[in-house]
Write a protein that holds these residues in place. Structure first.
Motif, PDB file in Angstrom:
ATOM      1  N   GLN A 177       8.279  -0.478 133.971  1.00 10.48           N
ATOM      2  CA  GLN A 177       9.095   0.224 132.989  1.00 10.48           C
ATOM      3  C   GLN A 177       8.474   1.576 132.610  1.00 10.48           C
ATOM      4  OE1 GLN A 177      12.204  -0.820 131.798  1.00 10.48           O
ATOM      5  NE2 GLN A 177      11.924  -2.162 133.580  1.00 10.48           N
ATOM      6  N   PRO A 178       9.179   2.399 131.824  1.00 10.68           N
ATOM      7  CA  PRO A 178       8.615   3.697 131.422  1.00 10.68           C
ATOM      8  C   PRO A 178       7.205   3.564 130.863  1.00 10.68           C
ATOM      9  CG  PRO A 178      10.910   3.563 130.761  1.00 10.68           C
ATOM     10  CD  PRO A 178      10.548   2.207 131.300  1.00 10.68           C
ATOM     11  N   GLY A 179       6.316   4.408 131.359  1.00 11.06           N
ATOM     12  CA  GLY A 179       4.901   4.352 130.989  1.00 11.06           C
ATOM     13  C   GLY A 179       4.048   3.614 131.997  1.00 11.06           C
ATOM     14  N   ALA A 180       4.666   2.752 132.821  1.00 14.79           N
ATOM     15  CA  ALA A 180       3.898   1.953 133.781  1.00 14.79           C
ATOM     16  C   ALA A 180       3.270   2.814 134.861  1.00 14.79           C
ATOM     17  CB  ALA A 180       4.777   0.871 134.409  1.00 14.79           C
ATOM     18  N   GLY A 181       3.935   3.903 135.234  1.00 18.24           N
ATOM     19  CA  GLY A 181       3.346   4.800 136.225  1.00 18.24           C
ATOM     20  C   GLY A 181       2.031   5.366 135.735  1.00 18.24           C
ATOM     21  N   GLN A 182       2.010   5.791 134.473  1.00 17.27           N
ATOM     22  CA  GLN A 182       0.770   6.336 133.910  1.00 17.27           C
ATOM     23  C   GLN A 182      -0.317   5.269 133.816  1.00 17.27           C
ATOM     24  OE1 GLN A 182       0.234   9.353 133.665  1.00 17.27           O
ATOM     25  NE2 GLN A 182       2.245  10.333 133.514  1.00 17.27           N
ATOM     26  N   LEU A 183       0.058   4.062 133.472  1.00 16.63           N
ATOM     27  CA  LEU A 183      -0.930   2.982 133.414  1.00 16.63           C
ATOM     28  C   LEU A 183      -1.489   2.675 134.798  1.00 16.63           C
ATOM     29  CD1 LEU A 183       0.902   0.624 130.894  1.00 16.63           C
ATOM     30  CD2 LEU A 183      -1.084   2.074 130.424  1.00 16.63           C
ATOM     31  N   ALA A 184      -0.633   2.703 135.830  1.00 13.46           N
ATOM     32  CA  ALA A 184      -1.115   2.474 137.193  1.00 13.46           C
ATOM     33  C   ALA A 184      -2.077   3.577 137.619  1.00 13.46           C
ATOM     34  CB  ALA A 184       0.068   2.394 138.159  1.00 13.46           C
ATOM     35  N   LYS A 185      -1.796   4.817 137.217  1.00 10.14           N
ATOM     36  CA  LYS A 185      -2.709   5.916 137.544  1.00 10.14           C
ATOM     37  C   LYS A 185      -4.060   5.705 136.869  1.00 10.14           C
ATOM     38  CE  LYS A 185      -4.248   9.841 139.125  1.00 10.14           C
ATOM     39  NZ  LYS A 185      -3.618  11.156 138.943  1.00 10.14           N
ATOM     40  N   MET A 186      -4.051   5.135 135.671  1.00  9.96           N
ATOM     41  CA  MET A 186      -5.317   4.836 135.006  1.00  9.96           C
ATOM     42  C   MET A 186      -6.120   3.804 135.794  1.00  9.96           C
ATOM     43  SD  MET A 186      -4.112   4.788 131.008  1.00  9.96           S
ATOM     44  CE  MET A 186      -2.922   6.018 130.436  1.00  9.96           C
ATOM     45  N   VAL A 187      -5.430   2.798 136.319  1.00  8.38           N
ATOM     46  CA  VAL A 187      -6.113   1.818 137.178  1.00  8.38           C
ATOM     47  C   VAL A 187      -6.738   2.536 138.375  1.00  8.38           C
ATOM     48  CG1 VAL A 187      -5.794  -0.199 138.665  1.00  8.38           C
ATOM     49  CG2 VAL A 187      -4.622  -0.082 136.455  1.00  8.38           C
ATOM     50  N   ASN A 188      -5.983   3.431 138.960  1.00  6.99           N
ATOM     51  CA  ASN A 188      -6.467   4.208 140.100  1.00  6.99           C
ATOM     52  C   ASN A 188      -7.761   4.946 139.757  1.00  6.99           C
ATOM     53  OD1 ASN A 188      -5.554   5.487 142.874  1.00  6.99           O
ATOM     54  ND2 ASN A 188      -6.126   7.237 141.615  1.00  6.99           N
ATOM     55  N   LYS A 253     -10.726  14.320 131.787  1.00  8.93           N
ATOM     56  CA  LYS A 253      -9.460  14.220 131.056  1.00  8.93           C
ATOM     57  C   LYS A 253      -8.791  12.889 131.358  1.00  8.93           C
ATOM     58  CE  LYS A 253      -5.617  15.589 132.592  1.00  8.93           C
ATOM     59  NZ  LYS A 253      -4.391  15.010 133.235  1.00  8.93           N
ATOM     60  N   ASP A 254      -8.759  12.521 132.634  1.00 14.26           N
ATOM     61  CA  ASP A 254      -8.124  11.269 133.044  1.00 14.26           C
ATOM     62  C   ASP A 254      -8.859  10.055 132.472  1.00 14.26           C
ATOM     63  OD1 ASP A 254      -6.487  12.950 134.457  1.00 14.26           O
ATOM     64  OD2 ASP A 254      -7.014  12.154 136.437  1.00 14.26           O
ATOM     65  N   LEU A 255     -10.188  10.093 132.522  1.00 11.44           N
ATOM     66  CA  LEU A 255     -10.955   8.958 132.007  1.00 11.44           C
ATOM     67  C   LEU A 255     -10.831   8.858 130.489  1.00 11.44           C
ATOM     68  CD1 LEU A 255     -14.154   8.984 134.250  1.00 11.44           C
ATOM     69  CD2 LEU A 255     -12.041   7.668 134.528  1.00 11.44           C
ATOM     70  N   GLY A 256     -10.629   9.992 129.830  1.00 10.90           N
ATOM     71  CA  GLY A 256     -10.361   9.956 128.391  1.00 10.90           C
ATOM     72  C   GLY A 256      -9.077   9.202 128.094  1.00 10.90           C
ATOM     73  N   LEU A 257      -8.059   9.389 128.930  1.00  7.95           N
ATOM     74  CA  LEU A 257      -6.819   8.637 128.780  1.00  7.95           C
ATOM     75  C   LEU A 257      -7.060   7.139 128.986  1.00  7.95           C
ATOM     76  CD1 LEU A 257      -4.420  10.969 130.813  1.00  7.95           C
ATOM     77  CD2 LEU A 257      -4.446  10.698 128.327  1.00  7.95           C
ATOM     78  N   VAL A 258      -7.874   6.818 129.998  1.00  6.01           N
ATOM     79  CA  VAL A 258      -8.203   5.417 130.268  1.00  6.01           C
ATOM     80  C   VAL A 258      -8.880   4.777 129.059  1.00  6.01           C
ATOM     81  CG1 VAL A 258      -9.680   3.886 131.620  1.00  6.01           C
ATOM     82  CG2 VAL A 258      -8.384   5.680 132.769  1.00  6.01           C
ATOM     83  N   LEU A 259      -9.892   5.448 128.535  1.00  8.63           N
ATOM     84  CA  LEU A 259     -10.667   4.874 127.438  1.00  8.63           C
ATOM     85  C   LEU A 259      -9.828   4.727 126.176  1.00  8.63           C
ATOM     86  CD1 LEU A 259     -14.000   6.795 128.086  1.00  8.63           C
ATOM     87  CD2 LEU A 259     -13.495   4.397 128.627  1.00  8.63           C
TER      88      LEU A 259
END
Length: 301
Positions: A177-188, A253-259
């Motif tokens: 669903q919306p937002g899942a793409g960003q969450l998958a990128k965080m896993v990446n 920047k990306d890891l900040g989103l993850v954390l």
């Protein structure tokens, strides 16, 4: 010299599209859309970059995101962060203000899941569609049109944009669903952070032991240690070359989103948090624009 590589495109009915953000990723991604036969209008905050794109690929440049998006079937974007994204989407000059009802906005920025959900909700209020589709594959993947695109959104909307996005994507997949793409990128990014640190330690260890590390990497890349990072960055790490690829500043920047997301959902990411601090060390060394494989330098210096 052409800014995009050679690619054979699937036959897709031409669409009127816009592309907002012509950085190292967006410039070639928009180029692939034009080469695939779509009518492309681009927008970039620095107008000269948009004119350079038009000179190379044709199409048109819009003075504002709204102007670029006017009449487009699909509006793609790839900008810097949440605030940059809001600046090209919302407001009187934003893309949403220029889009026709039913048009789709596809965001390829690596941003937060929260902003993806926010913009999805706003799109629905304006009778628009929204897909978050962050990408992996780096500048080389964008140039060669072989990016991995992780999408969040409604299935029917995704099905409509997928054939067009395949102009620059090798794998374009709906993951939720919306937002899942960003969450998958965080896993990446979590997975990459640990891999690069492990590879850095292996290279530094082998060099300290006096091994021919290019030979060693060639040998072990045939076994269980193999990874994209080893194949594409191992040799340059040995050579101490880091003036290319995905910058440390972007990774932080990306890891900040993850954390931030981990604090929200309760996930434990201790290795990721540690590697984030190692990247902070690289920044202090003056390596903010070095490739992420420069983690090895802090083990040498």
């Amino acid at each position: 010299m052409a800014s995009i590589g050679t690619k054979t495109y699937d036959t897709v009915a031409p669409k009127k599209v816009a592309f907002l953000g012509l950085g190292v990723m967006g410039f070639p991604m928009a180029g692939h859309l034009a080469r695939a036969g779509h009518a492309v209008t681009v927008y970039n905050r620095t107008a000269a970059k948009a004119q350079d794109w038009v000179k190379e690929f044709g199409g048109k440049a819009g003075a504002t995101p709204r102007e670029a998006a006017a009449g487009a079937d699909i509006v793609f974007a790839c900008v810097g962060n949440d605030d940059d994204l809001r600046s090209v989407v919302l407001g009187a000059d934003g893309a949403f203000a220029g889009m026709a009802k039913g048009a789709v906005f596809v965001d390829h920025t690596t941003a937060s899941a929260d902003v993806a959900r926010e913009l999805y909700a706003q799109a629905r209020k304006q009778e628009l569609q929204f897909v978050d589709g962050p990408v992996s594959g780096g500048q080389a993947g964008a140039v060669n049109g072989v990016l991995t695109v992780m999408c969040g959104g409604e299935p029917a909307v995704f099905d409509a944009i997928k054939p067009v996005a395949q102009a620059f994507g090798r794998a374009v997949t709906l993951v939720g669903q919306p937002g899942a793409g960003q969450l998958a990128k965080m896993v990446n990014q979590i997975c990459i952070a640990g891999l690069v640190q492990g590879l850095s330690e292996g290279v530094a260890f082998g060099q300290a032991a006096g091994l021919d590390m290019k030979l060693v990497l060639d040998v072990i890349s045939k076994g269980a240690a193999q990874s994209w990072q080893m194949e594409n960055r191992g040799g340059t790490m040995v050579d101490d070359k880091f003036d290319f690829g995905f910058a440390v500043d972007w990774m932080r920047k990306d890891l900040g989103l993850v954390l931030a997301e981990a604090r929200h959902n309760g996930a434990r990411v201790p290795v990721t948090a540690l590697v984030d601090q190692f990247y902070a060390d690289v920044q202090k060394m003056g390596g903010g624009r070095w490739d992420t494989s420069s983690l090895v330098k802090r083990l040498r210096d």
